[in-house]
Design an enzyme around this catalytic site. Structure first.
Site, mmCIF file in Angstrom:
data_model
loop_
_atom_site.group_PDB
_atom_site.id
_atom_site.type_symbol
_atom_site.label_atom_id
_atom_site.label_comp_id
_atom_site.label_asym_id
_atom_site.label_seq_id
_atom_site.Cartn_x
_atom_site.Cartn_y
_atom_site.Cartn_z
ATOM 1 N N GLU A 1 44.503 47.694 -36.501
ATOM 2 C CA GLU A 1 44.065 46.349 -36.100
ATOM 3 C C GLU A 1 45.184 45.484 -36.561
ATOM 4 O OE1 GLU A 1 40.582 44.308 -38.416
ATOM 5 O OE2 GLU A 1 42.060 42.689 -37.659
ATOM 6 N N CYS B 1 42.313 37.313 -39.874
ATOM 7 C CA CYS B 1 42.964 37.866 -38.692
ATOM 8 C C CYS B 1 42.293 37.277 -37.455
ATOM 9 C CB CYS B 1 42.734 39.360 -38.591
ATOM 10 S SG CYS B 1 40.978 39.811 -39.215
#
Ligand code: NAP
Length: 454
Positions: free
Chosen positions: A219, A256
């Site tokens: 990720e 994020c």
């Protein structure tokens, strides 16, 4: 030392995989219980090393142990099994008896993230989902919180041992050389990573360069665009601008899922409304020196761009940076997108003003893969459907009238997306679907019932 850890993980794979599901679930629950019991030891360590406030860290620990218990429930319920009964009349030829089951892929290396010292670190979602899938886990600790990583690791290890997990089911290692060596080791079967595009890409390249390449679930980066339609801006602009500022400054912008791009209709004053709110926000410390240096470098790049205006310049105080708000036009972004579409990990965001519906859609089409894409609109907005369609083509989660920060741990969650949001767009790292990353399907054909895996 790493060799011992790898050998132990390799040896644990079979017995951990063969432990009855109820016992594996109980082991995950035991980890959750012991982490909860150790909160007063772990939270102060986390505060010290991450500079995040206590309330946020306590909340994060609750999320982490909830997550472990949810995966335990999933283990108890069992993983999906698909079955075909034999059928002699199946076109174009007789069908055999088939049973498709999911087996643990083998030892997994987890690269912990810096920004969630509990929920995406040693005992976080990657570890929990890999353990749920009956895979041994080797965590490469993040250098931003080494003492917390060891303390958490000890709690997890102790809980697993007491619950009957074989030695070698779980370990923590430090250092980037150990991380690289583990990725290259033939006993490791998969890698999970949360961090930067650069680091993630380097490790992904390593994982696929092996004589036997392995899946790398990284990720990486996302700027999480938020689009506001003309109708929504006119009917509730102030509310939307406030929500946006609260979302991008949350956790000092170190999420994020932080909205890094606020795409708004020109002439509706949303940039000014947001700027007013940004000025009310206090400075906050960043996670560590490295994040701070990265933030200043990427912010500097944006500020220097000739098409960027500074709406609010966040002062760099001894406590940390105050939030910064920048603005540009959709035209500038479409002419020279790349420098304006770089992730700036910290409390800064870019307002992009569009002059027409077509320009807004063109901005959506110019985006790379994202974890999230958001639309603030009205139900009868004409642009809503085409915008949602463009975002769904690029993002793993599409939101309507909401904010991307805050990722619910549920069954239907998808926290992923096309590259560079992740290196594996078919998978999620949050929610129970995350276990699929570590389960390898095997179809057993005509194998008698008593010889099938339990
Ligand atoms: P990072 O620099 O990518 O580091 C993440 C982990 O990968 C660390 O354990 C690091 O270990 C290791 N690593 C990175 N490159 C490596 C290499 N070439 N060889 C071996 N190991 C390597 O990420 P970070 O320190 O967490 O944050 C930096 C940036 O990551 C942020 O500015 C932000 O853009 C991004 N970020 C994204 C997310 C997200 O959720 N997607 C979360 C946090 C941060 P060593 O330090 O020991 O080398």
């Amino acid at each position: 030392m790493l060799e011992d850890v790898l050998a132990a993980a390799d040896a644990a794979a079979r017995p951990w995989g063969e432990l009855p599901r109820t016992e594996r679930a109980a082991a995950l629950t035991a980890v959750a219980d012991e982490l909860d019991a150790a909160a007063d030891e772990l939270v102060p360590l986390a505060q010290k090393e991450s500079h995040l406030p206590e309330a946020r860290l306590r909340g994060e620990l609750v999320r982490t142990t909830f997550q472990l218990r949810l995966f335990a429930e999933q283990v108890r319920a069992g993983f999906e099994v698909a079955e075909d009964a034999p059928d002699p009349d199946w076109p174009p030829g007789p069908r055999p008896a088939l049973r498709r089951v999911h087996l643990p892929i083998g030892p997994v290396v987890v690269f912990a993230a810096s920004n969630f010292p509990f929920a995406f670190s040693v005992a976080g979602g990657d570890t929990a989902s890999a353990l749920a899938a009956a895979c041994p886990v080797i965590v490469k600790a993040h250098p931003g919180h080494p003492r917390l990583s060891d303390a958490t690791g000890e709690v997890v290890h102790r809980a697993l041992s007491r619950a009957g997990a074989p030695e070698g089911t779980f370990a923590v290692v430090h250092g980037d050389e150990n991380g690289r060596s583990a990725v290259l080791d033939p006993r490791v079967e998969a890698v999970a990573f949360t961090g930067s595009v650069r680091g993630g890409r380097a490790l992904f390249d390593l994982a696929v360069s092996r004589p036997k390449p392995i899946p790398f679930y990284g990720e990486l980066g996302s700027i999480n665009p938020v689009f506001v339609t003309e109708q929504a801006a006119r009917s509730r602009g102030a509310e939307i601008a406030a929500g946006y500022v609260d979302s991008f400054t949350m956790g000092a912008g170190q999420f994020c899922t932080k909205p890094g791009l606020f795409v708004v209709p020109a002439g509706t004053g949303l940039g000014s409304l947001a700027a007013e709110r940004v000025r009310e926000k206090a400075a906050a410390p960043l996670l560590n020196e490295r994040i701070g240096a990265g933030y200043r470098a990427s912010l500097g790049g944006l500020v220097e761009h000739e098409e960027v205006r500074v709406l609010v310049e966040g002062a760099d105080t001894p406590e940390g940076p105050a939030p910064t708000l920048l603005a540009t036009t959709a035209r500038a972004l479409l002419d020279d997108g790349e420098p304006l579409l770089t992730e700036c990990f910290g409390p800064a965001s870019l307002v992009v003003e569009y002059a027409s519906r077509d320009e807004a859609l063109a901005v959506a089409r110019a985006l790379e893969g994202q974890l999230t894409g958001t639309v603030h609109g009205e139900d009868d907005d004409e642009i809503a459907r085409p915008l949602l369609t463009e975002l769904a083509a690029r993002a793993g989660r599409v939101l309507w009238n909401g904010w991307p920060t805050g990722v619910a741990v549920t069954h239907a969650m998808h926290h992923g997306g096309p590259y560079p949001a992740t290196t594996a767009p078919l998978h999620t790292s949050v929610g129970t679907a995350a276990t699929a990353r570590f389960l390898r399907p095997v179809a057993f054909q005509n194998v008698p019932e008593h010889l099938l895996p339990a």
